[in-house]
Design a protein around this motif. Sequence first.
Motif, PDB file in Angstrom:
ATOM      1  N   ARG A 133      38.907  77.938  35.899  1.00 45.21           N
ATOM      2  CA  ARG A 133      37.755  77.153  35.194  1.00 45.21           C
ATOM      3  C   ARG A 133      36.657  78.112  36.018  1.00 45.21           C
ATOM      4  NH1 ARG A 133      37.695  70.892  35.580  1.00 45.21           N
ATOM      5  NH2 ARG A 133      35.998  71.403  34.227  1.00 45.21           N
ATOM      6  N   ASP A 144      27.300  79.677  24.730  1.00 46.09           N
ATOM      7  CA  ASP A 144      28.507  80.044  25.374  1.00 46.09           C
ATOM      8  C   ASP A 144      29.707  79.229  24.663  1.00 46.09           C
ATOM      9  OD1 ASP A 144      27.473  81.723  27.704  1.00 46.09           O
ATOM     10  OD2 ASP A 144      26.541  79.944  28.070  1.00 46.09           O
ATOM     11  N   ILE A 145      29.359  78.105  24.057  1.00 46.23           N
ATOM     12  CA  ILE A 145      30.380  77.147  23.314  1.00 46.23           C
ATOM     13  C   ILE A 145      31.044  78.238  22.318  1.00 46.23           C
ATOM     14  CG2 ILE A 145      30.724  75.026  22.182  1.00 46.23           C
ATOM     15  CD1 ILE A 145      28.492  74.035  23.826  1.00 46.23           C
ATOM     16  N   VAL A 146      32.084  78.698  22.483  1.00 43.69           N
ATOM     17  CA  VAL A 146      33.002  79.400  21.491  1.00 43.69           C
ATOM     18  C   VAL A 146      33.572  78.542  20.347  1.00 43.69           C
ATOM     19  CG1 VAL A 146      34.818  80.840  21.118  1.00 43.69           C
ATOM     20  CG2 VAL A 146      33.509  81.237  23.050  1.00 43.69           C
ATOM     21  N   GLU A 180      31.926  68.289  29.075  1.00 48.11           N
ATOM     22  CA  GLU A 180      30.673  68.842  30.163  1.00 48.11           C
ATOM     23  C   GLU A 180      30.007  69.972  29.713  1.00 48.11           C
ATOM     24  OE1 GLU A 180      32.097  68.771  34.139  1.00 48.11           O
ATOM     25  OE2 GLU A 180      30.408  70.062  35.142  1.00 48.11           O
ATOM     26  N   GLU A 245      33.516  60.208  32.502  1.00 48.47           N
ATOM     27  CA  GLU A 245      34.565  58.951  32.679  1.00 48.47           C
ATOM     28  C   GLU A 245      33.800  57.560  32.865  1.00 48.47           C
ATOM     29  OE1 GLU A 245      37.390  59.661  31.745  1.00 48.47           O
ATOM     30  OE2 GLU A 245      37.957  61.725  32.717  1.00 48.47           O
ATOM     31  N   PHE A 330      38.707  84.356  25.732  1.00 45.01           N
ATOM     32  CA  PHE A 330      38.961  84.221  27.230  1.00 45.01           C
ATOM     33  C   PHE A 330      39.952  85.298  27.550  1.00 45.01           C
ATOM     34  CE2 PHE A 330      39.431  79.210  26.426  1.00 45.01           C
ATOM     35  CZ  PHE A 330      38.263  79.184  26.954  1.00 45.01           C
TER      36      PHE A 330
HETATM   37  N1  LIG Z   1      34.036  75.839  23.438  1.00 51.30           N
HETATM   38  C1  LIG Z   1      34.553  76.246  24.319  1.00 51.30           C
HETATM   39  N2  LIG Z   1      34.263  77.616  24.581  1.00 51.30           N
HETATM   40  C2  LIG Z   1      34.248  77.989  25.679  1.00 51.30           C
HETATM   41  N3  LIG Z   1      35.084  77.367  26.821  1.00 51.30           N
HETATM   42  C3  LIG Z   1      35.226  76.239  26.676  1.00 51.30           C
HETATM   43  C4  LIG Z   1      34.950  75.394  25.394  1.00 51.30           C
HETATM   44  N4  LIG Z   1      35.196  74.248  25.677  1.00 51.30           N
HETATM   45  C5  LIG Z   1      35.458  73.920  26.812  1.00 51.30           C
HETATM   46  N5  LIG Z   1      35.637  75.218  27.355  1.00 51.30           N
HETATM   47  C6  LIG Z   1      36.143  75.517  28.751  1.00 51.30           C
HETATM   48  O1  LIG Z   1      37.156  74.505  29.064  1.00 51.30           O
HETATM   49  C7  LIG Z   1      37.020  73.859  30.310  1.00 51.30           C
HETATM   50  C8  LIG Z   1      37.116  72.555  30.294  1.00 51.30           C
HETATM   51  O2  LIG Z   1      35.750  72.134  29.645  1.00 51.30           O
HETATM   52  P1  LIG Z   1      34.899  70.748  30.180  1.00 51.30           P
HETATM   53  O3  LIG Z   1      35.078  70.652  31.454  1.00 51.30           O
HETATM   54  O4  LIG Z   1      33.848  70.727  29.470  1.00 51.30           O
HETATM   55  O5  LIG Z   1      35.759  69.232  29.466  1.00 51.30           O
HETATM   56  P2  LIG Z   1      35.673  68.005  29.671  1.00 51.30           P
HETATM   57  O6  LIG Z   1      35.997  67.520  28.358  1.00 51.30           O
HETATM   58  O7  LIG Z   1      34.246  67.735  30.340  1.00 51.30           O
HETATM   59  O8  LIG Z   1      36.995  67.422  30.346  1.00 51.30           O
HETATM   60  P3  LIG Z   1      37.044  66.303  31.430  1.00 51.30           P
HETATM   61  O9  LIG Z   1      37.128  65.145  30.485  1.00 51.30           O
HETATM   62  O10 LIG Z   1      38.516  66.557  32.000  1.00 51.30           O
HETATM   63  O11 LIG Z   1      36.387  66.388  32.582  1.00 51.30           O
HETATM   64  C9  LIG Z   1      35.849  74.498  31.055  1.00 51.30           C
HETATM   65  O12 LIG Z   1      36.389  75.523  31.807  1.00 51.30           O
HETATM   66  C10 LIG Z   1      35.035  74.900  29.842  1.00 51.30           C
HETATM   67  O13 LIG Z   1      34.198  76.078  30.512  1.00 51.30           O
END
Ligand SMILES: Nc1ncnc2c1ncn2[C@@H]1O[C@H](COP(=O)(O)OP(=O)(O)OP(=O)(O)O)[C@@H](O)[C@H]1O
Length: 514
Positions: A133, A144-146, A180, A245, A330
Motif C-alpha cells: 500500500r 491516479d485512479i487507474v 478511500e 465502515e 503496478f
Molecule cells: N483504481 C485504482 N488505481 C490504482 N490503485 C488503486 C485503485 N483502486 C484502489 N487502489 C489501491 O488499492 C488499495 C486499496 O484501496 P482503498 O484503500 O482505497 O480501498 P477501500 O475500498 O477503501 O478498502 P477498505 O474498505 O478495506 O478500507 C490502495 O493501496 C489503493 O491505492
Amino acid sequence: MTSHILVIDDDPVQRRLLTNMIERLGHVAHLADNGRSGLELLERKGGIINVILLDLLMPEMNGHGFLEALAERGIDIPVIVQTGQGGIETVVQAMQAGAFDFLVKPVSPERLSIAIGNALKMASRDGRVKTARRPRGGAVGFDDIVSASPAMIRVIDLARRAAQSNIPVVLEGESGVGKEMVARAIQSASERTNKPFVTVNCGAIPQNLVESILFGHEKGAFTGATERHSGKFVDADGGTLFLDEIGDLPLEVQVKLLRAVQQGEIETIGARQPQKVNVRLISATNKDLINEVREGRFREDLYYRLNVFPITIPALRRRKEDIPVLVRAFVERFAAEQRLNQPLTLSSGAMALLTAYDWPGNIRQLENAIFRAVVLAEGNELTVRDFPQIATQIPGYVVADRSGFSWGEAGPERRLAAADRAVAPRVETGAQEKTAPREPASDTRPENAIASLSEGGDVRKLAEVEEELIRFALKFYRGQMSQVARKLGIGRSTLYRKLKDYGIDPDNPLRDAA
Ligand SMILES: Nc1ncnc2c1ncn2[C@@H]1O[C@H](COP(=O)(O)OP(=O)(O)OP(=O)(O)O)[C@@H](O)[C@H]1O
C-alpha cells in the motif's frame, strides 16, 4: 547471513524437524507451541525475529487468530504458514489474512529453504514486507485512479461531480475496491483541496471510544480523561472527514453524528456548549446500509442525511477490463520503486491468469500480489510462476516452484516436470478430465496455448480445437455468455448452437452437459 526464525507449532516432532532444517540452513530457530506463546515470544524478542513459520491448526490460539493479532499490532514480519494435505482452503484464507507464503506438510528442506529465502529477500527490501500500500497522506487525484472499465469510468464521473459541491457522499463497495482512493480524489478536486483530509475507521475503534475520538472530550470529562482531546471533527475543520465502515457506528453515536450533519455543530464530551464545525463528510461502507436500517442497526434519518449522493464501486471481478491496466500500472510503479536495472514485463500467460482470478480482496490484493512478484522477480519477465498463490486457486493451472513441487486445483503433487518447465495451465475437455492431467506439448509452448498436434503427432481436428477453445473461454469469462461470444467473434445464438453440438454445460464448461 544468520537469520532468526520463529517456529509456532503444537507438534513437538514437527518443531524438532523444522529446527533441524532451519539450523542446517544456517539460521537460528526460536520455538513456541501455540499462537499465544508465539506472541509473547515476539513481545520479548520481536526485534530479532526475521521470519515466522506458523502452523494453522493449534489449540489456544490457532494460526488465523495469530495472524489477526499480528495485523492488530501492526507487526510486519513475514509469515509462512504450514498446513496438512488438502488444507488448501485454509491456506487461501491465511494468504488473504496476510501470510506471505505457505508450505504443505511434510515440508521438504528445499521448499523450506526457498520460502525462507524469499521471505528474507522481501523483508530486506526497503524494510517493507507484506504490504504494497502506498503510504497514506500524499495527495491522490482522479488521474491516479487507474481504470478502463465503463463501470469505473462512471464512478469517476459521478465522483468528479460530487467534488463540485459539499454534498455528503456515501461510497459503497467491498473492502479494497478503492473507496478511500476515490474519497481522496474527491477532496483533491474540491475547493477544500489544501485543507485536512481526516480518516476514521469506525469499525476499528473500540465502541466505548468512538464518541470521544469523533467529537473529542474535555479534561476530566470521564475517568481516564486526563487531557483535553479535540476529536476528528475538529481536526477536519475546513476539510473532509472520511468515515470508513460507517455501518459499524454504534447507535448512540449515530444520534450525535446526525446532529453534526443537520446543524453543523458537535457536542464535545464534557463541554458546556456545542461547537460549530465546517466539515465535508464522505462515508464508506462494505455493508448494505439499507439492510442495516431494516435490521434496526442504522438510523433511518441518518441514512437519508448521509446517503444524498451514493456511489457504488464495483468489485474488481465485476470489471475485469480494469485488471490488465492495473497490473501494468503496478508492475511499472513497483519496478521503478525497487530501482530494477532493466524494464520488467509480464507474460501473456501471467496476464491471463491474473485476469481469470476473482480477487476477493480486490485491488488491494492485486497490488500486493504484484508487489510480491516484482520484489522476488529473477528475470526481466513475470510469468505464472511468479504468482503461485493465485495459480493454486484457479482450476486448470498447475504451477511448479523451483524445487519441483507442483500446485494444481487438487492440491500439491510431486511432478517430474523440469523446474523451468514449471507452468502448465491445462485446457481440459470433458474427456481429458477423466484421465491424468496433461503435460504441455513441448517446453516452448506458450503458457496458455492450445495444442495443434495430437498425441500421435498429427494435426488435430478443427472441431476438437474449437471445442477446447470454447470451454476455455467459458471458464475464462466465468460463463458470461455475451462476453464469450463477443471475444470469440461469434453471435450468441451461434455460441448456444455450438454448446449444444459439443454437449458443453455452460455453467460447468469442463464437464459435458447431462
Ligand atoms: N483504481 C485504482 N488505481 C490504482 N490503485 C488503486 C485503485 N483502486 C484502489 N487502489 C489501491 O488499492 C488499495 C486499496 O484501496 P482503498 O484503500 O482505497 O480501498 P477501500 O475500498 O477503501 O478498502 P477498505 O474498505 O478495506 O478500507 C490502495 O493501496 C489503493 O491505492
